[in-house]
Scaffold this motif. Structure first.
Motif, PDB file in Angstrom:
ATOM      1  N   GLY A   1     -66.547  43.324  75.128  1.00  0.00           N
ATOM      2  CA  GLY A   1     -65.275  42.157  74.878  1.00  0.00           C
ATOM      3  C   GLY A   1     -64.022  42.062  75.745  1.00  0.00           C
ATOM      4  N   TYR A   2     -63.767  43.397  75.978  1.00  0.00           N
ATOM      5  CA  TYR A   2     -62.467  43.491  77.024  1.00  0.00           C
ATOM      6  C   TYR A   2     -62.951  43.180  78.359  1.00  0.00           C
TER       7      TYR A   2
ATOM      8  N   GLY B   1     -66.757  46.727  72.002  1.00  0.00           N
ATOM      9  CA  GLY B   1     -65.179  46.755  72.437  1.00  0.00           C
ATOM     10  C   GLY B   1     -65.250  46.400  73.909  1.00  0.00           C
ATOM     11  N   TYR B   2     -66.010  47.340  74.735  1.00  0.00           N
ATOM     12  CA  TYR B   2     -66.051  47.428  76.129  1.00  0.00           C
ATOM     13  C   TYR B   2     -66.380  45.862  76.899  1.00  0.00           C
TER      14      TYR B   2
ATOM     15  N   LEU C   1     -62.646  39.185  78.197  1.00  0.00           N
ATOM     16  CA  LEU C   1     -61.169  38.615  78.132  1.00  0.00           C
ATOM     17  C   LEU C   1     -60.433  39.262  79.177  1.00  0.00           C
ATOM     18  N   LEU C   2     -60.668  40.159  79.794  1.00  0.00           N
ATOM     19  CA  LEU C   2     -59.799  40.632  81.000  1.00  0.00           C
ATOM     20  C   LEU C   2     -60.052  40.043  82.422  1.00  0.00           C
TER      21      LEU C   2
ATOM     22  N   CYS D   1     -52.230  52.276  69.685  1.00  0.00           N
ATOM     23  CA  CYS D   1     -53.618  53.151  69.941  1.00  0.00           C
ATOM     24  C   CYS D   1     -53.963  54.007  68.832  1.00  0.00           C
TER      25      CYS D   1
ATOM     26  N   TRP E   1     -54.589  45.482  84.270  1.00  0.00           N
ATOM     27  CA  TRP E   1     -55.464  45.172  83.085  1.00  0.00           C
ATOM     28  C   TRP E   1     -56.013  46.540  82.506  1.00  0.00           C
TER      29      TRP E   1
ATOM     30  N   PHE F   1     -66.475  50.192  83.141  1.00  0.00           N
ATOM     31  CA  PHE F   1     -67.252  49.391  81.816  1.00  0.00           C
ATOM     32  C   PHE F   1     -68.522  49.827  81.710  1.00  0.00           C
TER      33      PHE F   1
ATOM     34  N   ALA G   1     -54.823  47.380  78.794  1.00  0.00           N
ATOM     35  CA  ALA G   1     -54.838  46.680  77.858  1.00  0.00           C
ATOM     36  C   ALA G   1     -55.726  47.566  76.787  1.00  0.00           C
ATOM     37  N   PHE G   2     -56.575  48.489  77.355  1.00  0.00           N
ATOM     38  CA  PHE G   2     -57.193  49.156  76.474  1.00  0.00           C
ATOM     39  C   PHE G   2     -57.564  50.812  76.746  1.00  0.00           C
TER      40      PHE G   2
ATOM     41  N   LEU H   1     -59.221  52.300  73.670  1.00  0.00           N
ATOM     42  CA  LEU H   1     -60.804  52.016  73.621  1.00  0.00           C
ATOM     43  C   LEU H   1     -61.494  53.339  74.307  1.00  0.00           C
TER      44      LEU H   1
END
Length: 405
Positions: free
Chosen positions: A42-43, A39-40, A46-47, A182, A123, A71, A126-127, A130
């Motif tokens: 991927g984000y 997930g980290y 994407l970010l 979440c 940004w 990250f 967004a997560f 996570l």
């Protein structure tokens, strides 16, 4: 005597209870750690456009520093999961959960006041979930949910401030949506880890119950062993002596009984193999107890190294005892009864013969279980065992018991 007995069964129960298992929890925790690390990654991919777009509005140090702080711990969780060290997973997850708030806390100081378009945002917003999943790996459930709520509130406040032109009435719905969104992932993570804990606890209880049952079974076996010793050896020896049996048999029975007592005291197992001579002694003791007047002429192989399974010897002895009791009960004590046969290195062949009134085996009711269960079924249960009954009215009865290894 009891002080010399081995205590391995009880000790195994205590050791099973003292060492709880974590296999299921560790396996699920490792899976979610890999999920968080992916997930980290991927984000981050994407970010990248959003991170680049926000960078001019922030101090020059903030964007590269926060990318590393936020990250890298997330990637480290995956590395720890691949290594399989749970302590490292928890440590990396703790750093990842805290580092998210480091970025949130330093954002106001690094922002230069540039207003973002209404459709854009910071940004970090967004997560937050996570980072809370990372908290689930390291902290109790309540702490992870508190992390999630606080993170959602903080990033939505940052978005509200950075957008400037957004209506104040939209803040509460944005926070509520972020928390609800979440909660799905954080709640699933909490329940998955809880399932692992429950499974481990259930496995521990099952192993403890099995160990307890094994200990109880061991005690039952030992109790049966003592009962058999008293029944087959001690009482048979005393009965033979009290009834004036053959003088040469009494010392032999007494010596065998004392030898078995010594073996029990030394902790030898109850199911140990028996040599042919010992098997004959056991058969003689059983026959004497069941029918003291029966003649016993069973020979033993001279092979000293030969050993017979105790299960076979005990089955033949029990079936022989039932045959002799039947003979005494139905034919009477005055009828001549003989036990003859041979015990070899790999076989036992015994015959119990009387010259009594006899009977018709086909006419025996199915409800009479002495021959069917105590003799035939008992011998059939052991591999290589068999039993047959031959009789006729006025022609006596012969019971043959055989075992071949």
């Amino acid at each position: 005597m009891t002080s010399d007995r081995p205590q391995s069964v009880t000790g195994s129960v205590h050791s099973a209870a003292a060492e709880p298992r974590h296999e299921s929890l560790d396996r699920i925790s490792g899976m979610f750690a890999l999920f968080a690390a992916v997930g980290y990654a991927g984000y981050l991919l994407l970010l990248l456009p959003a991170i680049t777009q926000l960078a001019p509005a922030m101090s020059s140090w903030w964007t590269p520093a926060m990318c590393v702080i936020v990250f890298v711990p997330g990637f480290t969780i995956g590395v720890a999961a691949l290594v399989g060290v749970q302590r490292w997973i928890r440590s990396a997850a703790t750093v990842a959960a805290i580092s998210f708030f480091v970025a949130v806390a330093t954002w106001p100081a690094a922002w230069d006041g540039t207003i973002l378009p209404a459709g854009d945002g910071v940004w970090l917003a967004a997560f937050p979930g996570l980072a809370s999943i990372a908290a689930v790996l390291a902290w109790p459930a309540w702490a992870a949910f508190a992390h999630m709520v606080l993170g959602c509130v903080c990033v939505q406040l940052i978005n509200f401030v950075a957008r400037g032109s957004v209506e104040p009435g939209q803040l509460a719905p944005e926070i509520a949506f972020a928390i609800m969104f979440c909660s799905l992932f954080v709640g699933a993570s909490v329940m998955a880890l809880r399932t692992g804990r429950v499974l481990d606890e259930t496995t521990d209880r099952a192993h403890a119950a099995a160990a307890t049952a094994a200990a109880e079974r061991a005690r039952d076996v030992e109790r049966e062993r003592f009962d058999a010793l008293i029944h087959d050896s001690v009482m048979s020896t005393l009965l033979t002596a009290s009834r004036g049996g053959a003088p040469e048999h009494v010392p032999r029975l007494a010596a065998a009984t004392l030898a078995e007592l010594d073996e029990i005291r030394s902790g030898l197992p109850a199911d140990r193999p028996l040599r042919p001579a010992a098997a004959v002694v056991h058969l003689r003791a059983t026959a004497t107890e069941a029918h003291a007047g029966a003649e016993f002429t069973v020979a033993a192989s001279a092979t000293e190294a030969a050993e017979l399974p105790s299960e076979a010897v005990r089955a033949v002895s029990a079936a022989l005892a039932e045959a002799l009791r039947n003979s005494r009960r139905h034919a009477g004590d005055e009828v001549r009864c003989t036990v003859r046969g041979r015990v070899d290195a790999d076989s036992i062949r015994i015959e119990a013969v009387d010259d009594g009134v006899g009977f018709d085996p086909a006419a025996v009711s199915t409800h009479r279980l002495g021959i069917a269960v105590s003799i035939r079924a008992r011998m059939d249960r052991i591999p290589g065992g068999s039993a047959s009954v031959q009789s006729a009215p006025g022609a006596g009865t012969t019971v043959r018991l055989e075992w071949a290894g």
